[in-house]
Design a protein around this motif. Structure first.
Motif, PDB file in Angstrom:
ATOM      1  N   UNK A 240      63.311  45.296  39.083  1.00  8.80           N
ATOM      2  CA  UNK A 240      62.431  45.339  37.993  1.00  8.80           C
ATOM      3  C   UNK A 240      61.052  44.997  38.280  1.00  8.80           C
ATOM      4  N   UNK A 241      60.614  44.494  39.465  1.00 13.12           N
ATOM      5  CA  UNK A 241      59.454  44.188  40.020  1.00 13.12           C
ATOM      6  C   UNK A 241      58.560  45.346  40.910  1.00 13.12           C
ATOM      7  N   UNK A 242      59.531  45.995  41.194  1.00 14.87           N
ATOM      8  CA  UNK A 242      59.287  46.879  42.182  1.00 14.87           C
ATOM      9  C   UNK A 242      58.315  48.375  41.729  1.00 14.87           C
ATOM     10  N   UNK A 243      58.525  48.813  40.442  1.00 12.01           N
ATOM     11  CA  UNK A 243      57.526  49.599  39.920  1.00 12.01           C
ATOM     12  C   UNK A 243      56.065  48.922  39.713  1.00 12.01           C
ATOM     13  N   UNK A 244      55.950  47.792  39.749  1.00 10.37           N
ATOM     14  CA  UNK A 244      54.630  47.043  39.297  1.00 10.37           C
ATOM     15  C   UNK A 244      53.781  46.887  40.570  1.00 10.37           C
ATOM     16  N   UNK A 245      54.530  47.222  41.652  1.00  9.74           N
ATOM     17  CA  UNK A 245      53.738  46.963  42.870  1.00  9.74           C
ATOM     18  C   UNK A 245      52.562  47.885  42.966  1.00  9.74           C
ATOM     19  N   UNK A 246      52.404  49.080  42.302  1.00 14.55           N
ATOM     20  CA  UNK A 246      51.118  49.679  42.185  1.00 14.55           C
ATOM     21  C   UNK A 246      49.988  49.017  41.599  1.00 14.55           C
ATOM     22  N   UNK A 247      50.353  48.282  40.835  1.00  8.85           N
ATOM     23  CA  UNK A 247      49.382  47.609  40.025  1.00  8.85           C
ATOM     24  C   UNK A 247      48.431  46.526  40.801  1.00  8.85           C
ATOM     25  N   UNK A 248      49.272  46.227  42.018  1.00  6.76           N
ATOM     26  CA  UNK A 248      48.561  45.259  42.695  1.00  6.76           C
ATOM     27  C   UNK A 248      47.197  45.583  43.344  1.00  6.76           C
ATOM     28  N   UNK A 249      46.936  46.847  43.594  1.00  4.24           N
ATOM     29  CA  UNK A 249      45.674  47.177  43.918  1.00  4.24           C
ATOM     30  C   UNK A 249      45.021  47.796  42.739  1.00  4.24           C
ATOM     31  N   UNK A 250      43.711  47.397  42.703  1.00  5.48           N
ATOM     32  CA  UNK A 250      42.737  48.085  41.674  1.00  5.48           C
ATOM     33  C   UNK A 250      42.258  49.502  42.277  1.00  5.48           C
ATOM     34  N   UNK A 251      41.595  50.503  41.384  1.00  6.77           N
ATOM     35  CA  UNK A 251      41.319  51.657  42.140  1.00  6.77           C
ATOM     36  C   UNK A 251      40.068  51.260  43.179  1.00  6.77           C
ATOM     37  N   UNK A 252      39.517  50.109  43.172  1.00  9.57           N
ATOM     38  CA  UNK A 252      38.370  49.902  44.073  1.00  9.57           C
ATOM     39  C   UNK A 252      38.968  49.407  45.445  1.00  9.57           C
ATOM     40  N   UNK A 253      40.334  49.174  45.380  1.00 12.45           N
ATOM     41  CA  UNK A 253      40.868  48.418  46.598  1.00 12.45           C
ATOM     42  C   UNK A 253      40.817  46.993  46.508  1.00 12.45           C
TER      43      UNK A 253
ATOM     44  N   UNK B  40      42.082  43.437  44.690  1.00 19.74           N
ATOM     45  CA  UNK B  40      43.281  43.358  43.716  1.00 19.74           C
ATOM     46  C   UNK B  40      42.969  42.676  42.237  1.00 19.74           C
ATOM     47  N   UNK B  41      43.566  43.229  41.355  1.00 20.53           N
ATOM     48  CA  UNK B  41      43.262  42.916  39.996  1.00 20.53           C
ATOM     49  C   UNK B  41      43.825  41.368  39.579  1.00 20.53           C
ATOM     50  N   UNK B  42      43.278  41.149  38.265  1.00 19.38           N
ATOM     51  CA  UNK B  42      43.948  39.818  38.184  1.00 19.38           C
ATOM     52  C   UNK B  42      45.364  39.752  37.739  1.00 19.38           C
ATOM     53  N   UNK B  43      46.097  41.063  37.120  1.00 19.69           N
ATOM     54  CA  UNK B  43      47.535  41.227  37.031  1.00 19.69           C
ATOM     55  C   UNK B  43      47.961  41.405  38.361  1.00 19.69           C
ATOM     56  N   UNK B  44      47.398  42.011  39.332  1.00 17.39           N
ATOM     57  CA  UNK B  44      47.828  42.319  40.614  1.00 17.39           C
ATOM     58  C   UNK B  44      48.074  40.908  41.285  1.00 17.39           C
ATOM     59  N   UNK B  45      47.011  40.005  41.330  1.00 16.09           N
ATOM     60  CA  UNK B  45      47.282  38.798  41.956  1.00 16.09           C
ATOM     61  C   UNK B  45      48.310  37.990  41.486  1.00 16.09           C
TER      62      UNK B  45
END
Length: 111
Positions: free
Chosen positions: A30-43, A45-50
């Motif tokens: 269930x968590x694997x699809x969220x791995x893409x959210x770990x990195x923001x477009x600028x490279x 980490x976003x708050x959600x990614x953290x």
């Protein structure tokens, strides 16, 4: 009065491990699809990614602890299975001896 005892049937090691592993695999899947959210477009980490990274680290620690518990469980199950097998063999031997004694006691007396 005759008391009938039932043998304790332990669940198979594979059944216990399989159900636990399936539970953990489901959580990780269930968590694997969220791995893409770990990195923001600028490279960065976003708050959600953290937050997701922290959650994954927690899951990793839980998986490591689970592996230790699983290994301990395997050892205990092997020990219990061995002890149970020994008790069953002793029970059979005792039952045979009681049967032989009963047969001797019930045999007609020789003159």
């Amino acid at each position: 009065m005759h008391i009938t005892t039932e043998t304790l049937i332990l669940p198979k090691e594979a059944e216990i491990l399989l159900s636990a592993l399936q539970l953990m695999d489901g959580k990780v899947d269930r968590l694997l699809p969220l791995l893409a959210l770990l990195q923001a477009e600028t490279g960065e980490r976003s708050e959600l990614g953290e937050a997701l990274l922290n959650a994954l680290h927690l899951i990793q620690r839980e998986l490591n602890a689970f592996q230790i518990l699983r290994q301990d469980l395997e050892k205990r199950m092997a020990s219990l299975t061995g002890a149970l097998t020994a008790l069953e063999a002793e029970h059979r031997k005792t039952a045979e001896m009681i049967g032989e004694m009963h047969g001797l006691l019930m045999a007609p007396a020789e003159d």
